[in-house]
Design an enzyme around this catalytic site. Structure first.
Site, PDB file in Angstrom:
ATOM      1  N   CYS A  53       0.826  -1.214   0.000  1.00 17.03           N
ATOM      2  CA  CYS A  53       0.000   0.000   0.000  1.00 17.03           C
ATOM      3  C   CYS A  53       0.860   1.264   0.000  1.00 17.03           C
ATOM      4  O   CYS A  53       1.481   1.607   1.015  1.00 17.03           O
ATOM      5  CB  CYS A  53      -0.927  -0.020   1.210  1.00 17.03           C
ATOM      6  SG  CYS A  53      -1.743   1.544   1.558  1.00 17.03           S
ATOM      7  N   CYS A  56      -0.155   3.993   2.511  1.00 15.86           N
ATOM      8  CA  CYS A  56       0.251   3.586   3.856  1.00 15.86           C
ATOM      9  C   CYS A  56       1.688   4.025   4.124  1.00 15.86           C
ATOM     10  O   CYS A  56       2.008   4.583   5.185  1.00 15.86           O
ATOM     11  CB  CYS A  56       0.150   2.076   4.025  1.00 15.86           C
ATOM     12  SG  CYS A  56      -1.503   1.386   3.772  1.00 15.86           S
TER      13      CYS A  56
END
Length: 394
Positions: A53, A56
């Protein structure tokens, strides 16, 4: 001398705190985390992430390390960073219906979610989410109970909409429609009206967008000039894309003057992008070549990101049009010359070269993009390698 020493000491302390960031995973498992939360009478903040991700990782690098964020979260929460594809994360992902990454959960020691939000956000936005979570009157659980009990005043509905939008978009959209339909003209002419318009106006023709466009100067009391201009540009662009898909050239060209005749560089750039999209959608090759040639030599001459974006769209939309592909090649190559160390720009050039069967150039760019992908997620790395594999089959 003492003042200088004190200043250096504070600077070093601030730097160390920033590097430290949020203190995650001070327990070994979820059971111990809930027990620690109960013992300290704190909520648990859970950063639900995955290894691939990109947002993230962006939050890790740009938000979690900020002293203001770290100070607040370390004081008010037990902080847990959990990979949703490994170990306990697999169970927790299912239990809390985590469907996108990053998702941020604020959970009490009983395992009940009191607040949830999601996506990449700024330091100020993220800090506000933490403050909301720790406020029993403003967190998601509290707002949901108020809504279900029948509370419907506009200020509350808008705050609930903004909270839902980051975690339950379908429910948020329904509330947004309700707000847009019920807000009065008197309410529109207020700070709350400005907040509502910013959040919910989608085009010049919907109720909120149309009201703003007709009364933009009224909002100087609540919105900065930059904010108002950004909203105007967004609403006008939305209308123009409608004209593009409706093939309404008269309406499109009339509105295009708003961007092309502006003295603002960003608006001129947007005008060039919109006009290129119009000709691409209408399959008007000569006009497309003319406007993109002008853009490469003029307003987009040093804008690698936008040139690469145009090239990517042309490659996707007109893969069977050799002349358009040739123009995409020129734009993508120009972008690479401007920013050779940008993964997406090298990748776009490789894809265009692949479409044109320029194997050597495609392979060079693809290998460069694969190298640059080492700084990206595993998912991006996989895509970069797949591109190399496709090119090698030429």
């Amino acid at each position: 001398m003492k003042k200088i020493t004190l200043f250096l000491f504070l600077l070093i302390c601030g730097s160390l705190k920033a590097q430290e960031g949020i203190k995650f995973n001070q327990t070994s498992n979820w059971k111990e985390t809930t027990e620690k939360a109960a013992a300290e009478n704190k909520l648990i903040f859970v950063d639900c992430y995955t290894s691939w991700c990109a947002p993230c990782k962006w939050m890790d690098k740009n938000v979690f390390v900020e002293p203001s964020v770290a100070g607040f979260f370390n004081e008010h929460f037990i902080n847990a960073k959990i990979d949703m594809e490994k170990g306990e994360g697999i169970v927790l992902r299912k239990q809390y219906n985590v469907q996108s990454f990053p998702t941020f959960l604020f959970i009490n020691h009983k395992g009940e979610v009191v607040h949830r939000t999601a996506s990449k956000m700024s330091v100020a936005e993220f800090l506000e989410e933490g403050r909301m979570a720790s406020d029993p009157g403003r967190n998601f659980s509290s707002m949901k109970k108020k809504y279900e009990s029948g509370q419907r005043d506009l200020s509350f509905l808008l705050d609930y909409y903004l909270t839902l939008q980051k975690s339950e978009r379908g429910a948020a959209d329904n509330i947004g429609k309700d707000i847009a339909a019920k807000i009065t003209e008197e309410q529109l002419n207020s700070a709350l009206g400005w907040k509502t318009i910013k959040a919910l106006a989608r085009s010049e023709t919907d109720r909120l967008g149309a009201y703003f466009m007709a009364n933009a100067s009224k909002y100087a009391a609540w919105g900065s000039l930059e904010e108002r201009e950004q909203l105007t540009d967004r609403l006008v662009s939305s209308s123009m894309y409608g004209y593009i898909y409706a093939k309404d050239e008269t309406a499109f060209m009339k509105k295009l003057a708003f961007f092309k005749n502006s003295d603002k560089t960003d608006r001129k750039k947007q005008g060039a992008m919109l006009e290129a999209d119009f000709y691409l959608e209408q399959d008007r090759t000569a006009d497309y070549k003319k406007i993109t040639d002008e853009a490469m030599a003029g307003v987009l001459k040093t804008d690698a990101e936008k040139l690469s974006f145009l090239a990517r769209r042309a490659d996707y939309k007109a893969a069977s049009n050799p002349a358009i592909l040739a123009q995409a090649y020129l734009m993508a190559k120009h972008a690479v010359a401007l920013e050779p160390e940008e993964y997406s720009i090298q990748s776009t050039f490789a894809k265009v070269c692949l479409s044109l069967k320029k194997k050597d150039e495609a392979l060079t760019a693809a290998k460069k993009s694969r190298l640059l992908a080492e700084a990206e997620t595993s998912k991006i790395q996989k895509l970069a390698q797949e591109l190399i594999d496709k090119i090698e089959l030429l």
